[in-house]
Design an enzyme around this catalytic site. Structure first.
Site, mmCIF file in Angstrom:
data_model
loop_
_atom_site.group_PDB
_atom_site.id
_atom_site.type_symbol
_atom_site.label_atom_id
_atom_site.label_comp_id
_atom_site.label_asym_id
_atom_site.label_seq_id
_atom_site.Cartn_x
_atom_site.Cartn_y
_atom_site.Cartn_z
ATOM 1 C CG HIS A 49 -0.158 0.166 2.336
ATOM 2 N ND1 HIS A 49 0.616 1.225 2.901
ATOM 3 C CD2 HIS A 49 0.222 -1.073 3.162
ATOM 4 C CE1 HIS A 49 1.128 0.788 4.334
ATOM 5 N NE2 HIS A 49 1.046 -0.633 4.533
ATOM 6 C CD GLU A 83 1.833 -5.974 7.764
ATOM 7 O OE1 GLU A 83 2.034 -7.135 7.174
ATOM 8 O OE2 GLU A 83 2.552 -5.026 7.408
#
Length: 227
Positions: free
Chosen positions: A8, A82
């Site tokens: 990201h 994550e």
């Protein structure tokens, strides 16, 4: 099939070096928004047939410009979020970051049963990521797409690649950081295995390099973990 594993764009927590892994997470900084806007051009040569993002806000914001430019639906999946920091969440001290990295890289060095303090094990983290990759592979084998982009997170991508790509060792993944909107390209299938073709634009050699400095999800350079 071909997988594009995309980190990201930059977040405020990246700037502050925080272990920020919980849902929904922060949005993007101004730089992060520019990084996301640049992705369609950076990936212009890729024939992307499907696009995934994690359940965290930052990946969806990063995927949005690419989705708009290609006319793709963003498939939101929790499996590629994550690696959970558990009790280390929102810490920015070197001790916490080192514990996070040491635990995460131990998973792909053969100790997948080790648990992040207050968080998940490597078995759990790798299994959830594998499930999304398997879904993407089914799209490829169905003829819907041979190239799939997954917008995920730095530690998750590096650990999965080290655990699953035959030419990515733990040492290579620890040495080679993945900056915001960096891309790891792999080819293969879940049953046949995966080979990494490039890592942030650099060719991945058949035998990975050793020696390590690591930036981890918090973006701070640290000596490589002992795994």
């Amino acid at each position: 099939m071909r997988l594009l594993l995309i980190r990201h764009g930059q977040t405020p927590s990246n700037v502050g070096h925080f272990l920020d892994t919980a849902w929904p997470g922060p949005g993007l900084t101004e730089l992060g928004r520019r990084q996301a806007a640049a992705l369609p051009t950076a990936l212009a040569g890729e024939d992307i047939g499907a696009l995934y993002a994690s359940t965290l806000t930052r990946t969806q914001l990063t995927a949005a410009p690419l989705a708009d430019e290609r006319g793709l639906e963003v498939r939101i999946r929790d499996g590629i979020r994550e690696l959970s920091a558990g009790d280390l969440e929102m810490r920015a001290d070197e001790e916490a970051i080192r514990e996070y990295l040491t635990t995460a890289f131990a998973w792909c060095a053969g100790n997948a049963s080790r648990r992040m303090p207050g968080g998940e094990t490597g078995v759990e983290a790798l299994s959830r990521f594998d499930a999304v990759v398997a879904e993407a592979a089914r799209l490829g084998t169905s003829g819907a797409s041979s190239t799939v982009a997954l917008v995920s997170h730095g530690a998750a991508i590096r650990v999965w690649a080290a655990a699953r790509a035959r030419n990515v060792t733990v040492e290579f993944a620890a040495e080679h950081r993945l900056d915001n909107t960096g891309v790891v390209v792999v080819e293969g299938m879940p049953d046949a295995g995966w080979t990494a073709l490039s890592w942030a634009g650099a060719v991945v050699p058949p035998v990975a390099a050793s020696g390590a400095v690591d930036a981890g999800p918090a973006g701070r350079a640290l000596p490589g973990p002992s795994v």
